[in-house]
Write a protein that holds these residues in place. Structure first.
Motif, PDB file in Angstrom:
ATOM      1  N   ALA A  27       8.318  28.540  11.136  1.00  0.00           N
ATOM      2  CA  ALA A  27       7.722  28.715   9.804  1.00  0.00           C
ATOM      3  C   ALA A  27       6.847  29.964   9.767  1.00  0.00           C
ATOM      4  O   ALA A  27       6.886  30.730   8.790  1.00  0.00           O
ATOM      5  N   GLU A  28       6.042  30.190  10.807  1.00  0.00           N
ATOM      6  CA  GLU A  28       5.211  31.393  10.862  1.00  0.00           C
ATOM      7  C   GLU A  28       6.069  32.647  10.890  1.00  0.00           C
ATOM      8  O   GLU A  28       5.745  33.653  10.250  1.00  0.00           O
ATOM      9  N   ASP A  29       7.196  32.603  11.610  1.00  0.00           N
ATOM     10  CA  ASP A  29       8.117  33.743  11.643  1.00  0.00           C
ATOM     11  C   ASP A  29       8.688  34.015  10.256  1.00  0.00           C
ATOM     12  O   ASP A  29       8.801  35.174   9.833  1.00  0.00           O
ATOM     13  N   GLU A  30       9.046  32.948   9.528  1.00  0.00           N
ATOM     14  CA  GLU A  30       9.588  33.111   8.177  1.00  0.00           C
ATOM     15  C   GLU A  30       8.566  33.752   7.249  1.00  0.00           C
ATOM     16  O   GLU A  30       8.904  34.623   6.450  1.00  0.00           O
ATOM     17  N   VAL A  31       7.323  33.328   7.344  1.00  0.00           N
ATOM     18  CA  VAL A  31       6.265  33.920   6.523  1.00  0.00           C
ATOM     19  C   VAL A  31       6.092  35.391   6.891  1.00  0.00           C
ATOM     20  O   VAL A  31       6.037  36.273   6.024  1.00  0.00           O
ATOM     21  N   ARG A  32       6.042  35.683   8.169  1.00  0.00           N
ATOM     22  CA  ARG A  32       5.864  37.058   8.632  1.00  0.00           C
ATOM     23  C   ARG A  32       7.011  37.954   8.174  1.00  0.00           C
ATOM     24  O   ARG A  32       6.817  39.098   7.759  1.00  0.00           O
ATOM     25  N   ASP A  33       8.237  37.408   8.201  1.00  0.00           N
ATOM     26  CA  ASP A  33       9.416  38.183   7.836  1.00  0.00           C
ATOM     27  C   ASP A  33       9.649  38.239   6.323  1.00  0.00           C
ATOM     28  O   ASP A  33      10.601  38.876   5.867  1.00  0.00           O
ATOM     29  N   GLY A  34       8.797  37.563   5.548  1.00  0.00           N
ATOM     30  CA  GLY A  34       8.919  37.588   4.098  1.00  0.00           C
ATOM     31  C   GLY A  34       9.966  36.635   3.548  1.00  0.00           C
ATOM     32  O   GLY A  34      10.302  36.700   2.361  1.00  0.00           O
ATOM     33  N   ALA A  35      10.495  35.748   4.363  1.00  0.00           N
ATOM     34  CA  ALA A  35      11.514  34.796   3.912  1.00  0.00           C
ATOM     35  C   ALA A  35      10.901  33.742   2.991  1.00  0.00           C
ATOM     36  O   ALA A  35      11.583  33.194   2.127  1.00  0.00           O
TER      37      ALA A  35
END
Length: 85
Positions: free
Chosen positions: A69-77
């Motif tokens: 989830a943190e990766d998705e937020v960081r990647d703008g997903a």
């Protein structure tokens, strides 16, 4: 781990006062020996919440989902709620 149970009314009045204060206000009491903390009195609700937090922190599946989830937020997903305003 086994716990010992004691009836609050069997405690000395000063100890009952500490337990009541902890239960009603959430105030913790640290008991010391020679100036070194050895035990802390916390409410049962706080203790239970801490145990749940520890269990979640040690759950590999939960940690992996949080990391994704943190990766998705960081990647703008996805957009974090605090960024919507």
């Amino acid at each position: 781990m086994r716990e010992r149970r004691t009836e609050i009314l069997d405690l000395p009045p000063d100890a009952r006062d500490l337990v009541l204060e902890c239960e009603l206000t959430g105030k913790r009491t640290i008991f010391e020996r020679h100036g070194r903390p050895v035990v802390m009195l916390v409410s049962y609700d706080e203790y239970f919440a801490l145990r749940e937090t520890i269990e979640l922190a040690n759950d590999a599946a939960v940690t992996a989902r949080l990391n994704r989830a943190e990766d998705e937020v960081r990647d703008g997903a996805v957009i974090a709620v605090e960024d919507l305003g």
